[in-house]
Design a protein around this motif. Sequence first.
Motif, mmCIF file in Angstrom:
data_model
loop_
_atom_site.group_PDB
_atom_site.id
_atom_site.type_symbol
_atom_site.label_atom_id
_atom_site.label_comp_id
_atom_site.label_asym_id
_atom_site.label_seq_id
_atom_site.Cartn_x
_atom_site.Cartn_y
_atom_site.Cartn_z
ATOM 1 N N ALA A 356 0.732 -1.357 -0.137
ATOM 2 C CA ALA A 356 0.046 0.131 -0.079
ATOM 3 C C ALA A 356 0.954 1.370 0.144
ATOM 4 C CB ALA A 356 -0.925 -0.143 1.167
ATOM 5 N N VAL A 357 2.117 1.271 0.933
ATOM 6 C CA VAL A 357 2.750 2.360 0.946
ATOM 7 C C VAL A 357 3.449 2.594 -0.451
ATOM 8 C CG1 VAL A 357 4.794 3.583 1.994
ATOM 9 C CG2 VAL A 357 3.170 2.366 3.338
ATOM 10 N N ASP A 358 3.923 1.590 -0.806
ATOM 11 C CA ASP A 358 4.563 1.588 -2.288
ATOM 12 C C ASP A 358 3.713 2.272 -3.363
ATOM 13 O OD1 ASP A 358 6.885 0.400 -1.561
ATOM 14 O OD2 ASP A 358 6.755 -1.641 -1.888
ATOM 15 N N ASN A 359 2.512 1.785 -3.278
ATOM 16 C CA ASN A 359 1.369 2.527 -4.489
ATOM 17 C C ASN A 359 1.387 4.039 -4.123
ATOM 18 O OD1 ASN A 359 0.968 -0.273 -5.579
ATOM 19 N ND2 ASN A 359 -0.924 -0.583 -4.111
ATOM 20 N N LEU A 360 1.279 4.182 -3.078
ATOM 21 C CA LEU A 360 0.973 5.786 -2.681
ATOM 22 C C LEU A 360 2.358 6.599 -2.985
ATOM 23 C CD1 LEU A 360 -0.672 5.727 0.842
ATOM 24 C CD2 LEU A 360 -1.846 5.823 -1.510
ATOM 25 N N LEU A 361 3.441 5.981 -2.790
ATOM 26 C CA LEU A 361 4.719 6.787 -3.226
ATOM 27 C C LEU A 361 4.725 6.648 -4.502
ATOM 28 C CD1 LEU A 361 7.086 5.398 -0.316
ATOM 29 C CD2 LEU A 361 6.130 7.779 -0.435
ATOM 30 N N SER A 362 4.840 5.729 -5.163
ATOM 31 C CA SER A 362 4.927 5.630 -6.911
ATOM 32 C C SER A 362 3.711 6.557 -7.423
ATOM 33 C CB SER A 362 4.562 4.201 -7.126
ATOM 34 O OG SER A 362 5.501 3.257 -6.987
ATOM 35 N N ASN A 363 2.676 6.596 -6.923
ATOM 36 C CA ASN A 363 1.862 7.785 -7.617
ATOM 37 C C ASN A 363 2.099 9.239 -7.230
ATOM 38 O OD1 ASN A 363 0.034 5.426 -8.268
ATOM 39 N ND2 ASN A 363 -1.274 5.654 -6.521
ATOM 40 N N ALA A 364 2.584 9.251 -5.978
ATOM 41 C CA ALA A 364 2.896 10.642 -5.662
ATOM 42 C C ALA A 364 4.306 11.351 -6.416
ATOM 43 C CB ALA A 364 3.236 10.648 -4.210
ATOM 44 N N VAL A 365 5.233 9.959 -6.701
ATOM 45 C CA VAL A 365 6.291 10.474 -7.670
ATOM 46 C C VAL A 365 5.973 10.738 -9.143
ATOM 47 C CG1 VAL A 365 8.398 9.457 -8.537
ATOM 48 C CG2 VAL A 365 8.133 9.433 -5.930
ATOM 49 N N ARG A 366 5.052 10.095 -9.385
ATOM 50 C CA ARG A 366 4.679 10.265 -10.893
ATOM 51 C C ARG A 366 3.760 11.510 -11.130
ATOM 52 N NH1 ARG A 366 1.904 5.901 -10.866
ATOM 53 N NH2 ARG A 366 3.396 4.535 -11.703
ATOM 54 N N ALA A 367 3.127 11.914 -9.915
ATOM 55 C CA ALA A 367 2.336 13.103 -10.002
ATOM 56 C C ALA A 367 3.444 14.265 -10.095
ATOM 57 C CB ALA A 367 1.273 13.222 -8.965
ATOM 58 N N CYS A 368 4.322 14.224 -9.516
ATOM 59 C CA CYS A 368 5.353 15.333 -9.438
ATOM 60 C C CYS A 368 6.724 15.080 -10.378
ATOM 61 C CB CYS A 368 6.137 15.299 -8.023
ATOM 62 S SG CYS A 368 4.907 15.655 -6.603
ATOM 63 N N ASP A 369 6.422 14.531 -11.397
ATOM 64 C CA ASP A 369 7.338 14.298 -12.538
ATOM 65 C C ASP A 369 7.690 15.765 -13.013
ATOM 66 O OD1 ASP A 369 8.922 13.312 -14.226
ATOM 67 O OD2 ASP A 369 7.426 12.485 -15.806
ATOM 68 N N GLY A 370 8.907 15.957 -13.020
ATOM 69 C CA GLY A 370 9.460 17.172 -13.501
ATOM 70 C C GLY A 370 9.873 18.019 -12.156
ATOM 71 N N GLY A 371 9.904 17.452 -10.953
ATOM 72 C CA GLY A 371 10.374 18.154 -9.836
ATOM 73 C C GLY A 371 9.428 18.214 -8.806
ATOM 74 N N GLY A 372 9.731 17.942 -7.275
ATOM 75 C CA GLY A 372 8.812 18.198 -6.426
ATOM 76 C C GLY A 372 8.976 17.542 -5.134
ATOM 77 N N LEU A 373 8.384 17.479 -4.187
ATOM 78 C CA LEU A 373 8.511 17.147 -2.868
ATOM 79 C C LEU A 373 7.459 16.133 -2.445
ATOM 80 C CD1 LEU A 373 10.236 17.082 -0.110
ATOM 81 C CD2 LEU A 373 8.538 18.896 0.601
ATOM 82 N N VAL A 374 7.700 14.740 -1.982
ATOM 83 C CA VAL A 374 7.069 13.885 -1.493
ATOM 84 C C VAL A 374 7.127 13.554 -0.088
ATOM 85 C CG1 VAL A 374 6.284 11.413 -1.811
ATOM 86 C CG2 VAL A 374 6.556 12.761 -3.621
ATOM 87 N N VAL A 375 6.266 13.767 0.949
ATOM 88 C CA VAL A 375 6.476 13.268 2.364
ATOM 89 C C VAL A 375 5.767 12.325 2.594
ATOM 90 C CG1 VAL A 375 6.248 14.463 4.579
ATOM 91 C CG2 VAL A 375 6.819 15.971 2.495
ATOM 92 N N ALA A 376 6.407 11.086 3.306
ATOM 93 C CA ALA A 376 5.783 10.135 3.885
ATOM 94 C C ALA A 376 5.881 10.191 5.480
ATOM 95 C CB ALA A 376 6.559 8.843 3.355
ATOM 96 N N SER A 377 4.573 10.253 5.946
ATOM 97 C CA SER A 377 4.752 10.500 7.426
ATOM 98 C C SER A 377 3.809 9.142 8.180
ATOM 99 C CB SER A 377 3.999 11.995 7.800
ATOM 100 O OG SER A 377 2.860 12.007 7.112
ATOM 101 N N ALA A 378 3.875 9.362 9.358
ATOM 102 C CA ALA A 378 2.967 8.375 10.176
ATOM 103 C C ALA A 378 2.796 8.948 11.505
ATOM 104 C CB ALA A 378 3.961 7.060 10.331
ATOM 105 N N SER A 379 1.529 9.053 12.133
ATOM 106 C CA SER A 379 1.156 9.496 13.360
ATOM 107 C C SER A 379 0.159 8.412 14.028
ATOM 108 C CB SER A 379 0.903 11.023 13.373
ATOM 109 O OG SER A 379 -0.654 10.741 12.461
ATOM 110 N N THR A 380 -0.024 8.913 15.344
ATOM 111 C CA THR A 380 -0.898 7.732 16.189
ATOM 112 C C THR A 380 -1.829 8.682 17.141
ATOM 113 O OG1 THR A 380 -0.720 5.720 17.292
ATOM 114 C CG2 THR A 380 0.985 7.622 17.631
ATOM 115 N N ASP A 381 -2.673 7.994 17.537
ATOM 116 C CA ASP A 381 -3.255 8.615 18.496
ATOM 117 C C ASP A 381 -3.371 7.099 19.475
ATOM 118 O OD1 ASP A 381 -5.465 6.995 17.655
ATOM 119 O OD2 ASP A 381 -6.560 8.551 16.743
#
Length: 469
Positions: A356-381
Amino acid sequence: MTALRLPKSVRARLVVGSTFAALVIGVASALILTLSLDHGLSTSLDAALAARAQDQVAALPPDNGADERVAIIDGMRDVGAFAVVVASDGTVAGAEPSRFPRRLLNAVRALGPGPRNTFLTVGSIDMRVRVEPATVHGTHWTVIVGIDSGQAEDAIDDVQIALAIVGPILLVIVAIGAWVVSGSALRPVNRLRRDAAALGTHDVAVRLSVPDTRDEIADLAQTFNGLLDRLHKSLARQRDLVADAGHELRTPLAVLRTELELADRPGRSAEDLADAVAHARIEVERLSRLADDMLFLAHADDGSLRLSCERVDCYELLHAATRALRGTAAQAGVRLVVRCPSPLIVWADPVVLRRAVDNLLSNAVRACDGGGLVVASASTDADTVVLTVADDGPGFDELLLPRAFDRFTTGASTRSSGSGLGLAITAEIASAHGGTVEARNAADGGAEVSVRIPRAATPAHPDLEGTPA
């Protein structure tokens, strides 16, 4: 011995059951009625005998002389009732009728002391008798009164005969009524059966007619219609999946065929052949990913997706996923950043959650093709872990955002994986872990996709294996 078998028809079983119940109730009611009538008549006789005995006691003579008017006879005719007063020495002081049968007198004298009520049979005559002792002016008497109980017995016999005649008639009426009522009650069921038999595989909009009865049959029809809705949605989903898969397969297959045809032409150089093989390998990998994604979704649909859960550190998971994608991101000019406290433990399947994380990261990198920033984060309650991948790309198409997790949904931003299955797979993975997914456009640009799953195992999938440590 052949076992008793009920008829297969529901209507016939209802008739048999109703008739049998009526028979049991009728027999029990007849028995209770007969016993109650017998008890009531006996009580009435005893009350009448007690009153007559008291009248005889009140009329007792003051002396102990016998009543010479009593004539003892041998016949027993017309003795419907009698009263005898016997002195202490056994002589008859009085009697009614005045011509008293000898056999009855002998039977009366043999009764013994009272007070008591008893039955007395003389010949063919059954009598109810009351023996009442009395003392008047120091003289002891015994008053014996009786009445023919045959009338009461005849009344009971008449009632039993009437019940024997009326009972079968009532059973027939009950059977006919049960047949008519059950037929009326089952008529909507027959209509539902005919409607269901007439449905075809292409009757998408046709539903069973719901009877206006507001009863269990109407609820059954609505339940069946709900089932039909789910079945048609599932069928439509499968048809769309097949159609979309066929559409997605056409492009790589066409490219692969073209490359093979070009490679097969005479006179091609080694460099051309190597280039054709490289492009063919890319298309084969694309086909392999598409087949793998479709197989994963098929397992999710039929409930055969099995998860092997264990303690997973989200910090290590996100760093491993970004490290694997670092080369692709560098080629696209995209910078990958991980923001996660260490350690952050969640109970999940590490392989499936990594997908699931690989899918989200791949999609985000593809959306930023040409330069950009992708942030993967995790939080909890207290109970939930949220994995989020955010980018500063163009974001989701507003029209497609509500359908972002539908299968084969792609937009101009090419945010979904190349086949449009990445986000759909992510949604299935979150659901299998008992969680949810959410996609949104950030206010300052870009997009965010979050996967929210419980920290402890509360899976929606029944085949989730393992228990939290």
